[in-house]
Design a protein around this motif. Structure first.
Motif, short mmCIF file in Angstrom:
data_model
loop_
_atom_site.label_atom_id
_atom_site.label_comp_id
_atom_site.label_asym_id
_atom_site.label_seq_id
_atom_site.Cartn_x
_atom_site.Cartn_y
_atom_site.Cartn_z
N MET A 243 41.97 65.30 97.27
CA MET A 243 42.77 64.71 96.22
C MET A 243 41.83 63.98 95.26
O MET A 243 40.97 63.23 95.67
N SER A 244 42.03 64.20 94.01
CA SER A 244 41.19 63.60 93.00
C SER A 244 41.51 62.11 92.84
O SER A 244 42.67 61.71 92.89
N ILE A 245 40.47 61.32 92.63
CA ILE A 245 40.70 59.90 92.37
C ILE A 245 40.75 59.60 90.88
O ILE A 245 41.15 58.53 90.48
N SER A 246 40.33 60.57 90.08
CA SER A 246 40.42 60.40 88.63
C SER A 246 41.64 61.15 88.12
O SER A 246 42.26 61.92 88.83
N SER A 247 41.99 60.88 86.90
CA SER A 247 43.12 61.60 86.32
C SER A 247 42.65 62.32 85.06
O SER A 247 41.69 61.92 84.42
N ILE A 248 43.35 63.37 84.73
CA ILE A 248 43.03 64.15 83.54
C ILE A 248 44.15 63.89 82.53
O ILE A 248 45.33 64.06 82.84
N SER A 249 43.78 63.48 81.35
CA SER A 249 44.77 63.13 80.33
C SER A 249 45.60 64.34 79.93
O SER A 249 45.15 65.49 80.05
N ASP A 250 46.81 64.11 79.46
CA ASP A 250 47.66 65.20 78.98
C ASP A 250 46.99 65.97 77.85
O ASP A 250 47.11 67.19 77.78
N LYS A 251 46.28 65.26 76.99
CA LYS A 251 45.57 65.91 75.89
C LYS A 251 44.55 66.91 76.44
O LYS A 251 44.47 68.05 75.98
N ASN A 252 43.76 66.49 77.44
CA ASN A 252 42.75 67.39 78.00
C ASN A 252 43.37 68.53 78.79
O ASN A 252 42.85 69.65 78.79
N LYS A 253 44.50 68.29 79.45
CA LYS A 253 45.21 69.37 80.14
C LYS A 253 45.65 70.42 79.13
O LYS A 253 45.51 71.63 79.36
N TYR A 254 46.19 69.97 78.00
CA TYR A 254 46.64 70.88 76.95
C TYR A 254 45.46 71.68 76.39
O TYR A 254 45.55 72.90 76.25
N LEU A 255 44.36 71.00 76.10
CA LEU A 255 43.18 71.69 75.57
C LEU A 255 42.65 72.72 76.56
O LEU A 255 42.25 73.83 76.17
N LEU A 256 42.65 72.37 77.84
CA LEU A 256 42.19 73.31 78.86
C LEU A 256 43.09 74.55 78.90
O LEU A 256 42.61 75.68 78.97
N TRP A 257 44.41 74.34 78.83
CA TRP A 257 45.36 75.45 78.84
C TRP A 257 45.12 76.36 77.63
O TRP A 257 45.10 77.58 77.75
N VAL A 258 44.92 75.76 76.46
CA VAL A 258 44.69 76.53 75.24
C VAL A 258 43.39 77.33 75.35
O VAL A 258 43.35 78.52 75.05
#
Length: 69
Positions: free
Chosen positions: A1-16
């Protein structure tokens, strides 16, 4: 389990950047539609290439340089 979080902005950029497709070498399957039912859904997940901490899974006490990422 990750202890850091990934911002919604970065999740969106990764998906794109992934084009909605699997990024495992040689796979490239769509992650937005079930291959059997053809229903739309999100089968994607985000995983770190390296651990959050030095002693975590895939951990290394030597941090990666920016160029090495």
């Amino acid at each position: 389990m990750s202890i850091s979080s990934i911002s919604d902005k970065n999740k969106y950029l990764l998906w794109v950047k992934a084009g909605g497709n699997c990024q495992y070498e040689g796979c490239n399957k769509s992650l937005a539609q079930d291959i059997v039912t053809k229903r739309n859904f999100n089968a994607a997940y985000i995983a770190h290439i390296v651990a959050d901490v030095a002693n975590g899974p895939r951990g290394d006490a030597t941090p990666l340089t920016f160029a090495g990422r």
